[in-house]
Design an enzyme around this catalytic site. Structure first.
Site, PDB file in Angstrom:
ATOM      1  N   GLU A  96       0.716  -1.146   0.099  1.00  0.00           N
ATOM      2  CA  GLU A  96       0.345   0.286   0.076  1.00  0.00           C
ATOM      3  C   GLU A  96       0.487   1.253  -0.554  1.00  0.00           C
ATOM      4  O   GLU A  96       1.557   1.312   0.875  1.00  0.00           O
ATOM      5  CB  GLU A  96      -1.063   0.144   1.395  1.00  0.00           C
ATOM      6  CG  GLU A  96      -1.790   0.848   0.661  1.00  0.00           C
ATOM      7  CD  GLU A  96      -2.886   1.133   2.501  1.00  0.00           C
ATOM      8  OE1 GLU A  96      -2.443  -0.180   3.585  1.00  0.00           O
ATOM      9  OE2 GLU A  96      -3.979   1.943   2.844  1.00  0.00           O
ATOM     10  N   LYS A 113     -10.049   2.226  -2.296  1.00  0.00           N
ATOM     11  CA  LYS A 113     -10.580   2.218  -0.731  1.00  0.00           C
ATOM     12  C   LYS A 113     -12.403   2.599   0.238  1.00  0.00           C
ATOM     13  O   LYS A 113     -11.941   3.068   0.040  1.00  0.00           O
ATOM     14  CB  LYS A 113      -8.989   2.792   0.337  1.00  0.00           C
ATOM     15  CG  LYS A 113      -9.388   1.475   1.543  1.00  0.00           C
ATOM     16  CD  LYS A 113      -7.738   1.947   1.985  1.00  0.00           C
ATOM     17  CE  LYS A 113      -7.720   1.782   3.798  1.00  0.00           C
ATOM     18  NZ  LYS A 113      -6.325   1.853   4.385  1.00  0.00           N
ATOM     19  N   CYS A 120      -6.071  -1.984   2.576  1.00  0.00           N
ATOM     20  CA  CYS A 120      -5.729  -2.583   3.976  1.00  0.00           C
ATOM     21  C   CYS A 120      -6.918  -2.935   4.636  1.00  0.00           C
ATOM     22  O   CYS A 120      -7.472  -4.153   5.151  1.00  0.00           O
ATOM     23  CB  CYS A 120      -4.801  -1.260   4.415  1.00  0.00           C
ATOM     24  SG  CYS A 120      -3.938  -1.258   5.525  1.00  0.00           S
TER      25      CYS A 120
END
Lengths: 296, 296
Positions: free
Chosen positions: A44, A117, A154
């Protein structure tokens, strides 16, 4: 879809020099390609230090439009090496509107797709809600020449809903670029519980959905510019799990590491025949999943 | 809600004599109570052999109305020992209508509530769809004097939706009475993958929902009456995990075992403060969870 793909996983420590980071990443991607990797996956926000340890407006300078300077760099790498490449970038969509965005390049250098995300954390030393607007592209796998990539990022890894929707939308595997680590004040036992929980949650996505899962984490210590904490020690431990959650490969928790892992996209079919979890989902009884919480 | 509860877990091998099984279960429940257990949890369908290895109409004789003969027996045990007791029974609701039903008794012997298994498996040696109508009570925790019990049963353990909905409806912990084992023709590696996947999936429910999880499995070998397979070796391994998925206690994979485990219902609060997964759920983007599968 290929039956078996060679995946290159690049786990690096990052410094403050973006050009230097990109050069080191390109070197490792090339190393993976030379060893036969068809897909290379990066951690990331690999271009820069994990800037979310503090809230400073000048950090928005790290962001770039997509397409733009960053995607041009990685598109050229993917094309030159003829590999599918997963990158994780800080997207500038408009002034004052930024996303944490994974961009996948196909082996001809074209952008195969992007994922913004969806779940954004905010806790001490991970002030992401200041920087990133939650994604608005939903949970759509990205179609590439090696298969449909279920890219999540994540904090998404803690949400079984995200993994389930990616799987239901046809993902052949799930991939989580990640930047997670320890705060120095936690006990050794607490650190181990955290890392173990992080891995279990993702291995369980493999189990529940009968899919391989790849997690790529950064490694190394990054100082807190504010001095408020002792910084983050990113715990590495990048890994690949098969569709029963079994660990196929795992990297160091403290060193840089590049691994090539062979991932079968065919075994999912066999695993799902004997564990047909999709057959028995009680879709008539799941409606409350879209509530915030119970009845209050 | 109590802050810390003592949980008694009874993992037994079962034989064909229902009265004998009940007597042995009562003995172990009493043993738990004598050691301070406030809640005692039993494995799936503990009164009889796992009759779902074949499809035979005479097996429906094992079923009883609720309330009825079986609940009277266990209500008396709970009342006498002044404990909360979780049982797993074969419910006869009407002729031709049966459920796999968990019944919870409060410490005064009253029925605190019941849960009808929502996800019903069907695979070789586990022909449950022949016997059990899928539950129609949804995912509602059962309120007792020791807390709100999120009772789910066996095959439910593979469904993160079920765990999530129980947690959202206020469960203080999740409890899975289970009957799962190995088929003798699988390799040692495959057996280990299966058992590990089973445990990871449930530990991940603890992680995703910030709740303790208890799984109680039967143990021992039960023959296949049809002779079609070599029967099932139930793998025991009953366990308790804390709200970060950490293992607090684990029983043998081959022996009968009764354990008393202290479970904190307070630590969930602390864990959820630093891992506030409920805060960030994208309820605007989960609507497709109620679909059967993607767009086809």
């Amino acid at each position: 879809m290929k039956k078996e793909i060679q995946v290159g996983i690049v786990q690096l420590a990052i410094d403050a020099d973006v050009q230097h980071n990109r050069a080191r990443l390109a070197q490792q991607i090339e190393h993976c390609a030379a060893q036969g990797a068809q897909l290379v996956v990066l951690q990331e926000l690999h271009d820069s230090l994990y800037f979310c340890q503090t809230e400073h407006t000048e950090m928005f300078d790290y962001a770039h439009p997509i397409p733009g300077e960053a995607t041009e760099f990685y598109a050229a790498v993917a094309k030159r090496l003829h590999i599918v490449l997963l990158t994780s970038l800080f997207e500038k969509r408009a002034p004052g509107l930024y996303h944490n965005t994974a961009v996948v390049f196909d082996s001809d250098g074209s952008i195969a797709g992007k994922y913004r995300k969806m779940h954004i954390p905010d806790d001490p030393a991970y002030y992401e809600k200041f920087y990133f607007t939650p994604g608005d592209l939903g949970f759509q796998p990205i179609e590439t020449s090696v298969g449909k990539l279920g890219v999540l990022v994540c904090w998404d890894q803690w949400y079984p809903e995200a993994a389930r929707l990616m799987a239901m939308n046809g993902a052949d595997l799930l991939i989580y670029p990640t930047a997670i680590g320890w705060e120095s004040s936690d006990s050794a036992e607490e650190k181990e519980r955290q890392r173990s929980a992080w891995q279990i949650a993702q291995r369980a996505h493999a189990v529940s959905n009968g899919l391989p899962v790849i997690a790529i984490n950064r490694v190394g210590v990054e100082a807190d510019p504010s001095g408020a904490t002792k910084g983050i020690r990113f715990w590495g431990t990048s890994f690949v799990a098969g569709p029963q959650g079994e660990i196929l490969a795992q990297a160091s928790d403290s060193e840089e590491e590049t691994m090539i892992v062979s991932v079968s996209l065919e075994r999912s079919e066999q695993v799902r025949r004997i564990w047909p979890f999709f057959r028995d989902r009680r879709i008539d009884a799941y409606g409350d999943i879209v509530k915030r919480y119970g009845n209050n």
